[in-house]
Design an enzyme around this catalytic site. Structure first.
Site, PDB file in Angstrom:
ATOM      1  N   GLU A  97      54.605  47.116  48.101  1.00 35.49           N
ATOM      2  CA  GLU A  97      55.794  47.654  47.428  1.00 35.49           C
ATOM      3  C   GLU A  97      55.576  47.538  45.918  1.00 35.49           C
ATOM      4  OE1 GLU A  97      60.258  45.699  46.840  1.00 35.49           O
ATOM      5  OE2 GLU A  97      58.730  44.674  47.997  1.00 35.49           O
ATOM      6  N   ASP A 201      48.955  29.278  43.853  1.00 34.34           N
ATOM      7  CA  ASP A 201      48.261  29.702  42.616  1.00 34.34           C
ATOM      8  C   ASP A 201      49.307  30.057  41.567  1.00 34.34           C
ATOM      9  OD1 ASP A 201      46.251  30.387  40.868  1.00 34.34           O
ATOM     10  OD2 ASP A 201      45.723  32.278  41.839  1.00 34.34           O
TER      11      ASP A 201
HETATM   12  P1  ADP Z   1      44.832  39.949  40.569  1.00 29.47           P
HETATM   13  O1  ADP Z   1      44.717  39.675  42.028  1.00 29.47           O
HETATM   14  O2  ADP Z   1      43.735  40.821  40.051  1.00 29.47           O
HETATM   15  O3  ADP Z   1      44.998  38.699  39.719  1.00 29.47           O
HETATM   16  P2  ADP Z   1      47.714  40.460  40.467  1.00 29.47           P
HETATM   17  O4  ADP Z   1      48.181  40.395  41.867  1.00 29.47           O
HETATM   18  O5  ADP Z   1      47.975  39.251  39.612  1.00 29.47           O
HETATM   19  O6  ADP Z   1      46.152  40.846  40.376  1.00 29.47           O
HETATM   20  O7  ADP Z   1      48.376  41.766  39.820  1.00 29.47           O
HETATM   21  C1  ADP Z   1      48.003  42.244  38.543  1.00 29.47           C
HETATM   22  C2  ADP Z   1      49.244  42.585  37.720  1.00 29.47           C
HETATM   23  O8  ADP Z   1      49.963  43.611  38.365  1.00 29.47           O
HETATM   24  C3  ADP Z   1      50.216  41.420  37.612  1.00 29.47           C
HETATM   25  O9  ADP Z   1      49.992  40.670  36.459  1.00 29.47           O
HETATM   26  C4  ADP Z   1      51.564  42.082  37.588  1.00 29.47           C
HETATM   27  O10 ADP Z   1      51.952  42.363  36.258  1.00 29.47           O
HETATM   28  C5  ADP Z   1      51.354  43.388  38.293  1.00 29.47           C
HETATM   29  N1  ADP Z   1      51.863  43.364  39.688  1.00 29.47           N
HETATM   30  C6  ADP Z   1      51.507  42.525  40.686  1.00 29.47           C
HETATM   31  N2  ADP Z   1      52.138  42.833  41.825  1.00 29.47           N
HETATM   32  C7  ADP Z   1      52.908  43.917  41.550  1.00 29.47           C
HETATM   33  C8  ADP Z   1      53.806  44.713  42.320  1.00 29.47           C
HETATM   34  N3  ADP Z   1      53.998  44.514  43.627  1.00 29.47           N
HETATM   35  N4  ADP Z   1      54.445  45.731  41.698  1.00 29.47           N
HETATM   36  C9  ADP Z   1      54.233  45.992  40.379  1.00 29.47           C
HETATM   37  N5  ADP Z   1      53.394  45.291  39.607  1.00 29.47           N
HETATM   38  C10 ADP Z   1      52.736  44.251  40.173  1.00 29.47           C
END
Ligand code: ADP
Length: 308
Positions: A97, A201
């Site tokens: 989502e 984390d």
């Molecule tokens: P990684 O696994 O590379 O560390 P993240 O899961 O932290 O990546 O996601 C990268 C960035 O995307 C996050 O810092 C956040 O700002 C954004 N993000 C993460 N999940 C969502 C989401 N479901 N919807 C919109 N933006 C998201």
């Protein structure tokens, strides 16, 4: 993958699991990740958040999807719903989502503290989890056990030490980490941790606030463990304010000995950073280990002079 790549396999996955046709209109890069590349996919008035990595990282995304579902099932905190993960010959993807992040409102941090404490009240019969996952890009072992100290010593500190040694980086650290592992019970006198559902984390970059100001946590490394480990990580790189800690304490107060164990828990993440990013993190891990041993010696000389 980039905005101009062939997204048809991801699009087909979205259409199949959502049960609605999906015509991709736009691919927008999302910044902020440390391990994967991320995109927002727009089409048919809907948006999805997609993380991409190499095809052999499919298991990592499968574990992340399971972790998001585990947190969602506790009904305490908002996490992105994981829709589907898959891979072709080149790429693996996780589709979630899409959450539009908003500004932090004046009660947002308070809600974050309350809700995290409520999530931690969700417990399992044992420490660990039903599957391994990853912390950053590193394997995280979650073998179930009743013995938290052994879990922390072997599956957390010992596992990271083993990786550092394999990379020829941990020789100086090894003696101290082993000494720390043996002396660990001294940090836990009078305190019996329980197996709480952990994000695993929880640095500042893995939380945000939605458009209603409600907290959202994402990118978890879920397992059941001492809730102090999550709290410790919130303090490691900052990003959480006094209202968060006050609300957490008001909802479920921490044991007075938390401050003595905080560095023991954060040592795991710094060792992982040494494995992932090298550089000054190894030096930092050495300094933390030396400090923990010094604190133990000091505590021992105060409380049990006969043991020295
Ligand atoms: P990684 O696994 O590379 O560390 P993240 O899961 O932290 O990546 O996601 C990268 C960035 O995307 C996050 O810092 C956040 O700002 C954004 N993000 C993460 N999940 C969502 C989401 N479901 N919807 C919109 N933006 C998201």
């Amino acid at each position: 993958m980039n905005s101009h790549s062939d997204w048809s396999a991801v699009v087909a996955d979205i259409a199949r699991t959502s049960g609605q046709s999906f015509t991709l209109h736009k691919v927008v890069p999302v910044s902020g990740g440390s391990i994967n590349t991320a995109y927002r996919l727009d089409g048919d008035g809907r948006q999805y958040f997609v993380k991409i990595n190499a095809a052999d990282r499919l298991e990592m995304f499968a574990a992340e999807a399971d972790g998001l579902a585990e947190i969602a099932a506790a009904s305490a905190m908002r996490v992105p719903e994981a829709l589907v993960y898959g891979a072709d010959g080149t790429n693996a993807w996780l589709v979630c989502e899409y959450i539009a992040f908003g500004a932090r409102q004046h009660r947002s941090e308070e809600w974050m503290g309350q809700q995290l404490a409520e999530m931690h009240r969700h417990t399992a019969a044992q420490f660990g989890w039903h599957r391994d996952n990853t912390i950053g890009a590193t394997l995280q072992r979650n073998d179930r056990t009743d013995n938290w100290l052994e879990f922390w010593r072997e599956k957390r500190l010992g596992f990271q030490l083993g990786l550092l040694l394999e990379r020829g980086m941990g020789d100086r650290l090894a003696t101290d980490v082993e000494a720390l592992g043996e002396a660990m019970p001294l940090f836990f006198s009078g305190y019996t941790p329980g197996p709480s559902l952990l994000h695993g984390d929880l640095w500042g970059g893995n939380h945000g606030y939605d458009e209603q100001g409600q907290p959202v946590i994402f990118d978890p490394a879920v397992y059941y463990g001492d809730r102090e480990a999550d709290l410790a990580m919130t303090e490691l790189f900052g990003g959480f304010g006094p209202d968060f800690y006050a609300a957490y304490q008001a909802t479920w107060p921490l044991d007075a000995g938390y401050k003595q164990r905080r560095m023991l828990y954060n040592l795991y993440h710094i060792m992982n950073h040494a494995n992932l990013f090298g550089g000054g993190y190894l030096h930092q891990a050495e300094g933390m280990t030396a400090q923990l041993l010094a604190e133990l010696r000091q505590g021992l000389s105060d409380r049990h002079p006969e043991k020295l």
